[in-house]
Design a protein around this motif. Structure first.
Motif, PDB file in Angstrom:
ATOM      1  N   ALA A   1      48.348  40.480  75.294  1.00  9.01           N
ATOM      2  CA  ALA A   1      47.270  41.454  75.347  1.00  9.01           C
ATOM      3  C   ALA A   1      46.942  41.957  73.943  1.00  9.01           C
ATOM      4  N   ARG A   2      45.675  41.962  73.606  1.00 10.43           N
ATOM      5  CA  ARG A   2      45.235  42.422  72.289  1.00 10.43           C
ATOM      6  C   ARG A   2      44.213  43.545  72.454  1.00 10.43           C
ATOM      7  N   GLU A   3      44.162  44.392  71.454  1.00 12.45           N
ATOM      8  CA  GLU A   3      43.202  45.490  71.466  1.00 12.45           C
ATOM      9  C   GLU A   3      42.107  45.184  70.451  1.00 12.45           C
ATOM     10  N   TYR A   4      40.896  45.068  70.946  1.00 13.32           N
ATOM     11  CA  TYR A   4      39.791  44.661  70.096  1.00 13.32           C
ATOM     12  C   TYR A   4      39.067  45.866  69.491  1.00 13.32           C
ATOM     13  N   HIS A   5      39.706  46.401  68.449  1.00 14.65           N
ATOM     14  CA  HIS A   5      39.088  47.450  67.639  1.00 14.65           C
ATOM     15  C   HIS A   5      39.633  47.301  66.221  1.00 14.65           C
TER      16      HIS A   5
ATOM     17  N   GLU B   1      33.588  44.103  72.446  1.00 12.85           N
ATOM     18  CA  GLU B   1      34.740  43.214  72.533  1.00 12.85           C
ATOM     19  C   GLU B   1      34.340  41.745  72.592  1.00 12.85           C
TER      20      GLU B   1
ATOM     21  N   LYS C   1      35.584  38.997  69.872  1.00 16.11           N
ATOM     22  CA  LYS C   1      36.355  37.802  70.252  1.00 16.11           C
ATOM     23  C   LYS C   1      35.694  36.546  69.705  1.00 16.11           C
TER      24      LYS C   1
ATOM     25  N   GLY D   1      43.302  47.056  65.858  1.00 16.81           N
ATOM     26  CA  GLY D   1      44.007  46.079  66.676  1.00 16.81           C
ATOM     27  C   GLY D   1      44.681  45.055  65.773  1.00 16.81           C
TER      28      GLY D   1
ATOM     29  N   SER E   1      34.533  44.514  61.915  1.00 17.19           N
ATOM     30  CA  SER E   1      34.764  45.026  63.270  1.00 17.19           C
ATOM     31  C   SER E   1      33.957  46.288  63.570  1.00 17.19           C
TER      32      SER E   1
END
Length: 217
Positions: free
Chosen positions: A72-76, A101, A105, A79, A96
Motif C-alpha cells: 500500500a502506498r500513499e499518493y501525496h 492519485e 500513478k 508518500g 506531485s
C-alpha cells in the motif's frame, strides 16, 4: 527438459558433471536447474523432480505471489516510494503538486520506465564491453513474472520495476541477460560466465527473491 507436476508443465535445465549426487536449484526468477552426475538417466532425473514436486511448486508459487502482492502506498508529496534501493518522497521523484492519485500513478510509472531505460542502457554499455556481446534490441516492459529476458533474436527486455532496486542488483540482471547472448540455457557455462563478472551474483538473486514484492507502487 519439461516435466509435468500436478497438471502443470515446468521447464527444467539439466546440467551433467563430475558430481556424486543430484541436486535441484530454483533461483529468484523461478528457473529450475538440475545438477546431475554424468550418465544419469532421464528417468532418474524425472523421478527426482516428481518426488520433489510439492516443494518445487510451492517455491514457484511463493515467487509468483511475491511479485504480485502490492504494498500500500500513499499518493501525496510525502508518500514514500522506492528508487535505486532507497525510499524517496514522491515529490523527490516527480511533480506531485495539485494532482490526483490517478495522474500521480501514471506519472510515476512513466518516471520508472524512463529511469529504467536510461540506467539499463548505461549499464549495458559497461558490461557488453567485458562480455564482448551486443544486443540487437533493448526494451523496457511491464511484467509480473520476470525481471529480464533474452530472445533468440538478441532482444533483451527488462522489467521497469528494476528502477526500484539497488544499482548492483540492476547490474546483476543486466549481466544475466547479456550472458544469455552467449549461452541461452542456464547451464554450467552460463553461470560460470555470470560469476566471472559478478562473483556474488547469488546475493543479488536472494535480494530479488526476498524484496521483489516490495518493488511495487
Amino acid at each position: 527438459m519439461k516435466v509435468e507436476i500436478e497438471n502443470k508443465m515446468i521447464k527444467v535445465d539439466v546440467q551433467y558433471g563430475n558430481r556424486k549426487k543430484l541436486s535441484i536449484h530454483i533461483d529468484s526468477f523461478g528457473f529450475i536447474t538440475v545438477k546431475a552426475p554424468k550418465d544419469t538417466s532421464q528417468e532418474v532425473i524425472v523421478s527426482a523432480i516428481e518426488s520433489n514436486g510439492k516443494r518445487i511448486l510451492e517455491k514457484i508459487h511463493e515467487i509468483e505471489v511475491a511479485r504480485e502482492i502490492p504494498k500500500a502506498r500513499e499518493y501525496h508529496a510525502q508518500g514514500k516510494f522506492l528508487y535505486l534501493g532507497k525510499e524517496c518522497f514522491l515529490h523527490e521523484l516527480i511533480d506531485s503538486s495539485e494532482l490526483n492519485e490517478e495522474v500521480l500513478k501514471r506519472n510515476l510509472k512513466k518516471f520508472y520506465i524512463n529511469s529504467c531505460k536510461t540506467i539499463v542502457e548505461e549499464r549495458i554499455k559497461v558490461y557488453q564491453k567485458q562480455l564482448k556481446v551486443k544486443p540487437k534490441i533493448i526494451e523496457i516492459v511491464e511484467s509480473k513474472a520476470k525481471w529480464g529476458s533474452c530472445s533468440s533474436d538478441r532482444k533483451l527486455t527488462f522489467n521497469y520495476r528494476l528502477a526500484m532496486a539497488p544499482i548492483e542488483v540492476i547490474d546483476y540482471v543486466v549481466i544475466h541477460e547479456l550472458c544469455h547472448l552467449l549461452h541461452m540455457n542456464h547451464d554450467r557455462s552460463f553461470w560460470r560466465r555470470v560469476g566471472s563478472i559478478m562473483p556474488d551474483y547469488k546475493e543479488k538473486e536472494e535480494y530479488l527473491a526476498r524484496y521483489g514484492h516490495s518493488m511495487s507502487f
